[in-house]
Motif scaffolding. Structure first.
Motif, PDB file in Angstrom:
ATOM      1  N   ASN A 279      83.072  20.596  73.352  1.00 41.29           N
ATOM      2  CA  ASN A 279      81.643  20.712  73.055  1.00 41.29           C
ATOM      3  C   ASN A 279      81.451  21.586  71.827  1.00 41.29           C
ATOM      4  O   ASN A 279      81.419  22.814  71.927  1.00 41.29           O
ATOM      5  CB  ASN A 279      80.878  21.305  74.244  1.00 41.29           C
ATOM      6  CG  ASN A 279      79.371  21.240  74.031  1.00 41.29           C
ATOM      7  OD1 ASN A 279      78.899  20.742  73.014  1.00 41.29           O
ATOM      8  ND2 ASN A 279      78.614  21.747  74.979  1.00 41.29           N
TER       9      ASN A 279
ATOM     10  N   ASN B 293      70.930  15.633  79.626  1.00 40.49           N
ATOM     11  CA  ASN B 293      70.137  16.843  79.390  1.00 40.49           C
ATOM     12  C   ASN B 293      70.269  17.388  77.968  1.00 40.49           C
ATOM     13  O   ASN B 293      69.904  18.535  77.711  1.00 40.49           O
ATOM     14  CB  ASN B 293      70.486  17.942  80.403  1.00 40.49           C
ATOM     15  CG  ASN B 293      70.263  17.492  81.827  1.00 40.49           C
ATOM     16  OD1 ASN B 293      69.219  16.919  82.154  1.00 40.49           O
ATOM     17  ND2 ASN B 293      71.247  17.717  82.687  1.00 40.49           N
ATOM     18  N   SER B 294      70.782  16.584  77.049  1.00 40.59           N
ATOM     19  CA  SER B 294      70.872  17.020  75.659  1.00 40.59           C
ATOM     20  C   SER B 294      69.497  16.957  74.999  1.00 40.59           C
ATOM     21  O   SER B 294      68.625  16.194  75.419  1.00 40.59           O
ATOM     22  CB  SER B 294      71.863  16.146  74.894  1.00 40.59           C
ATOM     23  OG  SER B 294      73.169  16.287  75.410  1.00 40.59           O
TER      24      SER B 294
ATOM     25  N   SER C  17      80.039  18.668  83.508  1.00 39.49           N
ATOM     26  CA  SER C  17      78.648  19.077  83.754  1.00 39.49           C
ATOM     27  C   SER C  17      78.221  20.224  82.853  1.00 39.49           C
ATOM     28  O   SER C  17      77.028  20.405  82.583  1.00 39.49           O
ATOM     29  CB  SER C  17      78.475  19.462  85.227  1.00 39.49           C
ATOM     30  OG  SER C  17      79.355  20.515  85.567  1.00 39.49           O
TER      31      SER C  17
ATOM     32  N   ASN D  85      72.699  20.544  72.112  1.00 43.79           N
ATOM     33  CA  ASN D  85      71.396  20.977  71.629  1.00 43.79           C
ATOM     34  C   ASN D  85      71.478  21.085  70.110  1.00 43.79           C
ATOM     35  O   ASN D  85      72.195  21.940  69.577  1.00 43.79           O
ATOM     36  CB  ASN D  85      71.017  22.326  72.232  1.00 43.79           C
ATOM     37  CG  ASN D  85      70.764  22.239  73.722  1.00 43.79           C
ATOM     38  OD1 ASN D  85      69.714  21.779  74.158  1.00 43.79           O
ATOM     39  ND2 ASN D  85      71.739  22.665  74.514  1.00 43.79           N
TER      40      ASN D  85
ATOM     41  N   ASN E 219      77.087  22.408  71.364  1.00 45.52           N
ATOM     42  CA  ASN E 219      76.389  23.138  72.420  1.00 45.52           C
ATOM     43  C   ASN E 219      75.066  23.706  71.931  1.00 45.52           C
ATOM     44  O   ASN E 219      74.047  23.616  72.612  1.00 45.52           O
ATOM     45  CB  ASN E 219      77.280  24.264  72.942  1.00 45.52           C
ATOM     46  CG  ASN E 219      76.633  25.039  74.067  1.00 45.52           C
ATOM     47  OD1 ASN E 219      76.454  24.524  75.158  1.00 45.52           O
ATOM     48  ND2 ASN E 219      76.271  26.289  73.794  1.00 45.52           N
TER      49      ASN E 219
ATOM     50  N   VAL F 221      76.526  20.110  77.322  1.00 45.37           N
ATOM     51  CA  VAL F 221      75.187  19.667  76.934  1.00 45.37           C
ATOM     52  C   VAL F 221      75.068  19.911  75.433  1.00 45.37           C
ATOM     53  O   VAL F 221      75.526  20.935  74.922  1.00 45.37           O
ATOM     54  CB  VAL F 221      74.090  20.442  77.692  1.00 45.37           C
ATOM     55  CG1 VAL F 221      72.707  20.039  77.191  1.00 45.37           C
ATOM     56  CG2 VAL F 221      74.202  20.210  79.191  1.00 45.37           C
TER      57      VAL F 221
END
Length: 716
Positions: free
Chosen positions: A495, A560-561, A526, A531, A498, A529
């Motif tokens: 990730n 949920n991004s 999980s 952002n 993030n 994500v």
């Protein structure tokens, strides 16, 4: 007459004899050792046989065993074999992990129990019965530039490793090593069969704390676990060195193979007191002609030594003298948090990413920063580093050769350089922050930041703020290279997006592939994500040389991004007679997982035509000719804009009630060169950066681009 000819022939023969004798005197005699040197044995693999998929070739077997086979040499007394990991050196005895001699009849061998997920290099030498001076030269010492003399294989991944060992309460000299022995799933598809357990508890009898390669001379500690330790669930380790890096393992000595004894591995850096900033005084090497010509001070040695220096804590600030020129002559490894900045907030220091031309004189010297590092022997865990910050510096490569300007550098190859390029064999790593603020970047042909490799990569925060990118890219006729921030996730825990914030920057004539890209479609953990915030940036003729250069290509983001894209300014502009086309592309999304959301609003572009209407910059409804932000199947307009805070209409890039032409908004936005037909001028990617200042006219001052504060604020 005959006598004269005879005399002439005798004279010529004498002259020829003198010349031949002189040649014999200058000719080096071949030594006995050279004449009778043993022939070189070579490993059987595709590089030597040309056969792909050869079942009899040298290859990795059983995941982490290495099968080696080679050609026999008549009269050989035997063969000597060596091994190191890729990051080691053949010249350093401490890096040689295996050194063995076999007899003349042995033409194959299996080296068992190697470090998992690690590239290993092998070398072989034919031994002569006449003695050491007659041994063959080594095969396998080649590097990445000499693949014909290189024997390298990567061991497989050890899957199904339970998280048993963890580290906490780290101080300057102590740490607490925890172990959770509870067995979860025993399904062999989930848990590797090499992990032994009894009564629902993993078997563990030893904690090993070893110094990492960067400080390998420090002592190791082996702690034999008592039943009381196991019941308590942790042991305390003391007597460690401040600022040092350690490898922490829990072992089950009942397992016969060493690399299967280990549970998950942790790499831990001890705490240390951050001292005063370190000023790198501007001292120019009097023996380096290029340094003298550019009045530049070398800094890569200092920055690389920081990785090994236990007297300097992670987070140390290195200061460069404002307005002075520095350079790096080799890649700088970023595996320990640091800050590199100018010592005056108002004046940038200059760092050249290389000086001069290479030894072959066929390319300019170009170097990169390298985030993370390959594993050394014994380092199979992940590495954690603190903040890496660049502040108030102009990073430049004046001799960068690209597709457009290569005629100005005859005989020089196009550069494939980056600002940061991760090593393909880097260990799994976590970086708390990668930040560039108040910086200029010029001359990075391939891209700004590229990740690669199969291991997990986590960057908790990437911030690019108030930076200027210009005269960069143009790797080929289509401008391609890699995206500005390139993701290449092979692990579902990777990730790097993030929390990415790109704000208050200008991208001028940049032709890299995209702004951000990650196309992997994995079963994301999980915890993963994305952002991404892109706000108050100016994109002038950026990412638009050829079609499909999506500003955001995140085809399969995790659930949920969120994407925040606000108050950016997009400009396409060219002079009359310039035949270049603009292929500005917006978004490329393919998967819309639950919780994906957008906050897109107030993005503007300049007018589609020149002020006099003679030059057309774009003909589509928006400046994007391909998959705009508002695209209803691959953009933020999905499902009628239901995922965007302001709905579908807010996703559109607008010109305002009265479109303003680029040349009316800015003093001089035009590229210095043109495209004439299919031919690009050498300056077609160069701009008068100071000419991007906004004009002080009523048309500008009353336009929403000005009143709403759209784009990079530096131009207002």
């Amino acid at each position: 007459m005959k006598i004269k000819i005879l005399i002439l022939n005798i004279a010529l023969a004498g002259l020829l004899t003198m010349v031949l004798n002189a040649c014999r005197k200058n000719q080096r005699e071949v030594t006995d050792e050279e004449e009778n040197k043993s022939f070189m044995a070579v490993f059987r693999h595709q590089g030597n046989t040309g056969k792909a998929g050869d079942p009899l070739a040298s290859q990795v077997v059983n995941t982490n065993d290495m099968y080696l086979t080679w050609n026999g040499i008549n009269g050989a007394a035997g063969y000597r074999l060596k091994m190191k990991v890729q990051s080691g050196s053949w010249d350093n005895p401490a890096d040689i992990l295996w050194d063995t001699i076999v007899g003349p009849d042995v033409l194959k061998i299996t080296k068992e129990d190697l470090q998992y997920s690690t590239k290993h290099n092998f070398a072989i030498q034919t031994l002569s019965p006449l003695g050491e001076a007659y041994h063959s030269r080594w095969y396998g010492y080649g590097d990445g530039s000499h693949n014909d003399d290189r024997a390298e294989w990567e061991t497989g991944e050890r899957k199904g490793i339970p998280d048993v060992v963890s580290v906490g309460s780290v101080t300057e000299t102590t740490m607490r090593v925890f172990f959770d022995l509870t067995v979860g799933s025993t399904d062999p598809t989930v848990l590797n069969p090499s992990f032994q357990y009894e009564n629902g508890k993993f078997l563990i009898d030893e904690i090993l704390v070893q110094p990492a390669s960067v400080n390998r001379d420090l002592p190791s500690q082996t702690i034999k676990l008592t039943q009381e330790d196991k019941n308590r669930g942790f042991v305390d380790v003391s007597g460690l060195s401040p600022n040092s890096l350690y490898v922490v393992n829990g072992l089950n000595s009942k397992v016969p193979r060493y690399w299967d004894r280990l549970y998950n591995t942790s790499m831990v850096r001890m705490r240390g007191k951050i001292g005063d900033p370190v000023l790198i005084s501007h001292v120019v090497d009097a023996t380096n002609t290029w340094a003298q010509q550019n009045n530049a001070c070398r800094i890569d040695t200092i920055l690389n030594n920081f990785l090994f220096d236990n007297t300097l804590a992670e987070g140390t600030v290195f200061m460069l003298e404002a307005g002075k020129k520095y350079y790096i002559a080799s890649s700088v490894v970023l595996a320990k948090g640091l800050t590199l900045k100018s010592n005056s907030p108002g004046v940038k220091a200059i760092v050249y990413m290389g000086l001069g031309y290479n030894a072959a004189n066929n390319g300019s010297n170009a170097n990169n920063f390298q985030l993370g590092r390959p594993a050394q022997a014994g380092e199979i865990g992940s590495i954690t580093m603190g903040d890496v910050i660049f502040d108030n510096i102009s990073f430049e490569l004046p001799l960068a050769v690209n597709f457009f300007n290569q005629s100005l550098f005859p005989g020089k190859a196009i550069n494939g350089n980056y600002f940061i390029n991760q090593h393909s064999a880097s260990m799994p790593f976590t970086c708390s922050r990668l930040e560039a603020r108040n910086c200029n970047f010029q001359g990075m042909v391939r891209c700004w930041f590229r990740t690669q490799g199969s291991n997990r990569q986590v960057i908790e925060n990437i911030t690019v703020d108030n930076c200027l990118f210009h005269d960069a890219g143009m790797y080929d006729v289509n401008g391609r290279g890699y995206p500005f921030i390139t993701g290449e996730a092979k692990s579902e825990r990777t990730n790097i997006f993030n929390n990415v914030v790109i704000k208050n920057n200008s991208f001028v004539g940049i032709s890299w592939d995209q702004l951000v890209r990650e196309n992997a479609n994995l079963a994301w953990a999980s915890s993963v994500v994305w952002n991404v915030t892109i706000e108050n940036n100016t994109f002038l003729n950026a990412f638009s040389v050829s079609n499909g250069r999506f500003l955001i290509q995140h085809q399969n983001p995790p659930a949920n991004s969120k994407y925040t894209i606000k108050k950016n300014l997009f400009i396409s502009v060219k002079a009359a007679g310039d035949s270049r086309d603009f292929f500005q592309s917006g978004m490329d999304f393919r998967t819309y997982r639950p919780g994906l959301s957008f906050d897109i609003a107030d993005n503007y572009s300049t007018a589609s035509k020149s002020a006099n209407g003679a030059v057309t910059y774009f003909t589509s409804a928006e400046i994007f000719n391909n998959q705009a932000f508002s695209h209803t199947s691959r953009g933020a307009g999905f499902n009628g804009g239901a995922l965007n805070v302001g709905g579908l209409e807010a996703t559109k890039v607008v010109t305002g009630p009265t479109p303003i032409a680029p040349e009316n908004l800015m003093v001089d936005p035009y590229p210095k060169g043109r495209k004439i037909g299919a031919a690009w001028d050498v300056n077609a990617h160069i701009y008068n950066v100071e000419g991007l200042k906004f004009k002080n006219t009523p048309e500008v001052l009353n336009h929403p681009i000005y009143t709403k504060g759209i784009g990079d604020p530096r131009w207002r």
